[in-house]
Write a protein that holds these residues in place. Structure first.
Motif, mmCIF file in Angstrom:
data_model
loop_
_atom_site.group_PDB
_atom_site.id
_atom_site.type_symbol
_atom_site.label_atom_id
_atom_site.label_comp_id
_atom_site.label_asym_id
_atom_site.label_seq_id
_atom_site.Cartn_x
_atom_site.Cartn_y
_atom_site.Cartn_z
ATOM 1 N N CYS A 1 -26.244 -42.677 20.400
ATOM 2 C CA CYS A 1 -27.517 -43.069 20.926
ATOM 3 C C CYS A 1 -27.686 -44.665 19.981
ATOM 4 O O CYS A 1 -27.642 -44.652 18.825
ATOM 5 C CB CYS A 1 -28.826 -42.590 20.750
ATOM 6 N N PRO A 2 -27.560 -45.840 21.041
ATOM 7 C CA PRO A 2 -27.424 -47.183 20.188
ATOM 8 C C PRO A 2 -28.997 -47.423 19.558
ATOM 9 O O PRO A 2 -28.968 -48.249 18.553
ATOM 10 C CB PRO A 2 -27.308 -48.113 21.331
ATOM 11 N N GLU A 3 -30.076 -46.787 19.952
ATOM 12 C CA GLU A 3 -31.133 -47.173 19.213
ATOM 13 C C GLU A 3 -31.696 -45.826 18.171
ATOM 14 O O GLU A 3 -32.999 -45.996 17.735
ATOM 15 C CB GLU A 3 -32.354 -46.916 20.512
ATOM 16 N N ILE B 1 -35.738 -36.622 21.660
ATOM 17 C CA ILE B 1 -35.883 -37.896 21.984
ATOM 18 C C ILE B 1 -37.271 -38.701 21.267
ATOM 19 O O ILE B 1 -38.275 -37.998 21.782
ATOM 20 C CB ILE B 1 -35.582 -38.190 23.411
ATOM 21 N N CYS C 1 -36.524 -44.920 22.837
ATOM 22 C CA CYS C 1 -35.452 -44.796 23.956
ATOM 23 C C CYS C 1 -35.658 -45.884 24.938
ATOM 24 O O CYS C 1 -36.632 -46.386 25.472
ATOM 25 C CB CYS C 1 -35.532 -43.495 24.849
ATOM 26 N N ILE C 2 -34.235 -46.536 25.241
ATOM 27 C CA ILE C 2 -34.388 -47.572 26.420
ATOM 28 C C ILE C 2 -33.770 -47.207 27.516
ATOM 29 O O ILE C 2 -33.410 -47.787 28.447
ATOM 30 C CB ILE C 2 -33.739 -48.890 25.657
ATOM 31 N N GLY C 3 -33.342 -46.147 27.587
ATOM 32 C CA GLY C 3 -32.950 -45.389 28.883
ATOM 33 C C GLY C 3 -31.483 -45.768 29.425
ATOM 34 O O GLY C 3 -30.902 -46.061 30.435
ATOM 35 N N CYS C 4 -30.463 -46.221 28.208
ATOM 36 C CA CYS C 4 -29.103 -46.537 28.518
ATOM 37 C C CYS C 4 -28.383 -45.730 28.957
ATOM 38 O O CYS C 4 -27.172 -46.000 29.633
ATOM 39 C CB CYS C 4 -28.697 -47.362 27.301
ATOM 40 N N CYS C 5 -28.752 -44.444 28.614
ATOM 41 C CA CYS C 5 -27.711 -43.172 29.362
ATOM 42 C C CYS C 5 -26.441 -42.954 28.722
ATOM 43 O O CYS C 5 -25.572 -42.033 28.943
ATOM 44 C CB CYS C 5 -27.435 -43.474 30.797
ATOM 45 N N ALA C 6 -26.442 -43.810 27.426
ATOM 46 C CA ALA C 6 -25.267 -43.249 26.524
ATOM 47 C C ALA C 6 -25.115 -42.219 26.063
ATOM 48 O O ALA C 6 -23.936 -41.221 26.319
ATOM 49 C CB ALA C 6 -25.213 -44.080 25.408
ATOM 50 N N CYS C 7 -26.259 -41.242 26.036
ATOM 51 C CA CYS C 7 -26.199 -39.783 25.598
ATOM 52 C C CYS C 7 -25.808 -38.855 26.510
ATOM 53 O O CYS C 7 -25.049 -37.865 26.485
ATOM 54 C CB CYS C 7 -27.615 -39.562 25.049
ATOM 55 N N ALA D 1 -32.775 -43.043 18.875
ATOM 56 C CA ALA D 1 -33.852 -42.323 19.399
ATOM 57 C C ALA D 1 -33.956 -40.936 19.443
ATOM 58 O O ALA D 1 -34.804 -40.333 19.538
ATOM 59 C CB ALA D 1 -34.024 -43.044 20.744
ATOM 60 N N ILE D 2 -32.701 -40.455 19.049
ATOM 61 C CA ILE D 2 -32.663 -38.868 19.097
ATOM 62 C C ILE D 2 -32.389 -38.447 17.694
ATOM 63 O O ILE D 2 -31.488 -39.107 17.039
ATOM 64 C CB ILE D 2 -31.414 -38.387 19.853
ATOM 65 N N ILE E 1 -35.292 -39.307 31.763
ATOM 66 C CA ILE E 1 -34.170 -38.888 30.910
ATOM 67 C C ILE E 1 -34.544 -37.698 30.399
ATOM 68 O O ILE E 1 -35.683 -37.350 30.020
ATOM 69 C CB ILE E 1 -34.100 -39.830 29.484
#
Ligand code: SF4
Ligand code: SF4
Lengths: 171, 568
Positions: free
Chosen positions: A85-87, A37, A42-48, A89-90, A68
């Motif tokens: 991941c919407p960003e 990550i 990472c915005i911390g949305c927890c989708a992953c 980030a991974i 996270i």
């Protein structure tokens, strides 16, 4: 055809075993190695976390921070976290030699500061996500009262339709 | 309660079959429905279960696939057993089910009429607690020896995350050797397949007179995890880990079942990609097996060459999917990754090379009389026995049964390619070897045609909606044969019931037949000849010859004894 055919063939081909691990081995492009990550993205949305099949990804809200965490001991290198991941980030790295002496070496943690609800005072979102939404409203030319966004979803109930109806949509 | 009317069935062959069933057993049919045009579900009164099943198996010539048990109490019912049959040549499935009462679940056993149901009924009893009256061998099957009676892990009131179950002291009742019979254990690991299994051979002077199998040493309950914790899109990943050699066939089969049940149409390109990956997997799996067979026969040069050739397909899959073996490409509704131009080129290059090298090896092998003498006329499974047990895959095709899901029930892009299905009637180890070798060439044919015909387009279906309470049946031809996934969808993005039946499940019961009257030295290759897929365990049974007492040893104890040279 005799059995010596194969012996001859072996001679022709020569040694094909690699000197691994003494010599590093190459993986092809697109290899699914250890996921990482980017803590800046990472915005911390927890989708992953919701997508991860073996629960290798987890999150914990503690002392005003959201952590996270990926534990590679559970990871199956499926790359579903990357998909969702919407960003972006991974990413899956090329690393696959993950032997370690200690559990803790097999962990990546990203810490993100949380913001509190201006009404009830509970932590409800990461600061980075909150700022991002503010910025997006601005960029879209929409004026919102930052105070409204500083409320947890529960205390946003009953606010004007425009504000509630506005959700972040990514193309 | 609804009974299907005759006019609702379009398929004329199925119509005829259904008409006959209704005429004969009309009163016993409580409900019927048709799924996906070729899967007839019959809910029968339990007194009719045997009669209807025998009719389908004996008179309609169907093969028995498996039995799935379901705890339907939360849905307002009792416990239900679904017996699944396949009529290969007509591309039809008939699922006969009956309900047992929630308080005292009992159903008549069909295992006396349909021999293949022996294991599946025992499994249902172990996991759900349905007693099958009249079962010829009601011993435990999948649960460990020390699991307590009356605790049924697949019941809905058994929590999936339960940590401790009280253990009991109990032994699996193996048959005792008779006078002059000696017991020869093969296990807990197969000598060449490095997988857990425990065959107990009863030997008289170097000849095997009888054999028993005790497996399931690592029954881990993936079905329960899926039903308890995972969402629909997560299950393909655990499905792929059911097998370390042919995992992709499991994730494909699961997706096929869900997609069919929900009416999800997956894009054509995704169907082709699945087909290509499934055949690459078959190549990888068969080459592994041919190598192991050479090794078992003492021909290690052949083993090395087979695995060298196999390494190319592993690299190819790594290039296409990002991993040598767990491709991770399936999702409900399509595939996640495309086959790129580079992948296509490499695949064609590999296939050409594989054909050439495989031809060389098979010529050498078939010319080595000391090798073929050890597998010809050895480990015979007659066509009649093969049919009785409903064996699948190369095991069936080596015994003269022409059955292959890819042709009998075409799925994905298999209907659009043509290929040869090798069938041998000898029923010996050699026949099963030849079937696999020839299938390698067929797989290459399929992949080449699929790479040629693959259309461009999307990889995922646009709309993916899974309704609650529908039943799906996925069937694929794994490298070892017919693979079955039966499922019932549930609420909240979770599956209600997921039943997996891997091909080896139907093939293993044939091994004791193959072993009978063979010499002990041939036992390892005979066992390996069905290409069994066991899983890992750490136990073995020692029989004290003097007292006849049995002990189960743990891994450490085995190691200690082995180092001291005390295991004979
Ligand atoms: S790669 Fe798969 S298992 Fe690993 S963290 Fe990502 S989603 Fe979880
Ligand atoms: S890695 Fe991506 S999906 Fe996961 S929490 Fe961060 S932003 Fe969300």
């Amino acid at each position: 055809m005799s059995r010596f055919t194969l012996l001859k063939k072996a001679k022709e081909i020569g040694v094909i075993t690699e000197r691994y691990p003494y010599k590093p081995t190459k993986v092809p492009e697109g290899f699914r190695g250890k996921p990482e990550i980017d803590p800046e993205k990472c915005i911390g949305c927890c989708a992953c976390i919701a997508a991860c099949p073996p629960n290798a990804l987890t999150s914990l809200d503690e002392n005003g921070y959201r952590v996270i965490r990926i534990f590679y001991g559970r990871c199956i290198f499926c790359g579903r976290c990357v998909d969702v991941c919407p960003e972006k980030a991974i990413r899956m790295t090329e690393e696959f030699e993950l032997t370690a002496d200690d559990h803790e070496e097999l962990v990546q943690e990203v810490r993100l500061k949380l913001v509190r609800c201006s009404v009830c005072g509970r932590y409800y979102d990461t600061e980075r996500h909150y700022r991002m939404i503010l910025k997006e409203f601005e960029e879209a030319g929409l004026k919102v009262d930052p105070e409204v966004l500083r409320r947890c979803p529960e205390h946003r109930m009953g606010m004007s339709a425009e504000v509630i109806g506005l959700r972040r949509v990514r193309k | 309660m609804r009974i299907l009317r005759l006019e609702e069935i379009e398929n004329p062959e199925l119509k005829e079959i259904y008409e006959e069933i209704v005429k004969r057993f009309g009163d016993g049919i409580l409900r019927s429905e048709l799924i996906a045009g070729n899967k007839l579900h019959l809910h029968v009164e339990k007194g009719f279960l045997r009669k209807v099943s025998s009719h389908i198996f004996d008179e309609l010539g169907a093969f028995y696939c498996t039995t799935a048990g379901v705890d339907e109490r939360p849905l307002g019912g009792g416990f239900r057993a679904y017996h699944i049959f396949s009529i290969d040549e007509k591309n039809l499935f008939i699922v006969v089910s009956a309900e047992a009462s929630p308080s005292l679940p009992r159903l008549p056993s069909i295992a006396n009429d349909v021999q293949g149901a022996n294991w599946a009924e025992r499994e249902v009893r172990d996991l759900l607690g349905i007693e099958f009256d009249g079962h010829p061998d009601p011993r435990r099957l999948v649960l460990p020896d020390d699991w307590p009676e009356g605790v049924y892990p697949l019941r809905k009131d058994f929590r999936y995350d339960l940590k401790e179950v009280p253990r009991v002291k109990k032994q699996y009742p193996m048959r005792r050797p008779e006078a002059e019979e000696y017991v020869m254990p093969i296990g807990p690991y197969h000598p060449a397949l490095h997988e857990p299994e425990y065959f107990r051979l009863y030997v008289r002077g170097g000849r095997v007179v009888d054999a028993e199998y005790r497996g399931f040493g690592v029954f881990r309950g993936v079905e329960k995890v899926a039903e308890g914790r995972l969402t629909y899109t997560q299950i393909p990943f655990i499905a792929e880990r059911i097998c370390g050699i042919c995992g992709f066939t499991h994730s494909s089969c699961y997706c096929e079942a869900i997609e069919e049940a929900s009416g999800i149409e997956i894009p054509e390109r995704a169907q082709y990609i699945r087909t290509i990956m499934l055949e690459l997997e078959r190549i990888e799996s068969h080459l592994l097996w041919v190598g192991v067979a050479c090794h078992l026969l003492g021909f290690d040069t052949g083993f090395m060459h087979c695995w060298r050739i196999r390494e190319g397909v592993m690299d190819l899959c790594e290039l296409i999917s990002g991993n040598r073996k767990t491709y991770g490409m399936n999702l409900v509704g399509g595939v996640r990754r495309d086959i790129t131009e580079k992948g296509r080129e490499k695949a064609l290059e590999y296939l050409a090379k594989m054909r050439k090298e495989l031809r060389e090896i098979s010529e050498v092998v078939s010319g080595m009389s000391e090798l073929t003498a050890r597998i010809k006329d050895v480990g015979i499974l007659s066509k009649a026995d093969a049919r009785k047990l409903s064996v699948v895959g190369p095991t069936a095709r080596g015994s003269g049964l022409k059955r292959d899901v890819r042709v009998d029930h075409p799925y994905f892009a298999y209907g659009k390619v043509s290929f040869k299905i090798p069938v041998y009637s000898e029923g010996d180890v050699w026949a099963r070897l030849m079937v696999r070798v020839e299938e390698l060439f067929s797989s290459a044919d399929i992949i080449e045609q699929a790479l040629e015909g693959i259309p461009s387009g999307d990889l995922m279906a646009e709309r993916i909606e899974i309704p609650v309470g529908v039943r799906g049946l996925g069937v694929t031809e794994a490298p070892r044969g017919e693979n079955i996934h039966f499922l019932i969808t549930g609420a909240e993005n979770k599956i209600y019931r997921w039943k997996v039946r891997a091909p080896t499940y139907n093939n293993l019961p044939s091994v004791p037949i193959m072993l009978k009257d063979e010499s002990l030295a041939d036992a390892p290759i005979i066992i390996a000849s069905i290409d069994p897929c066991f899983s890992c365990t750490d136990r073995m049974v020692i029989v004290d010859e003097k007292t006849g007492e049995e002990r189960v040893l743990g891994a450490e104890e085995i190691l200690r004894l082995a180092r001291r040279g005390e295991i004979r």
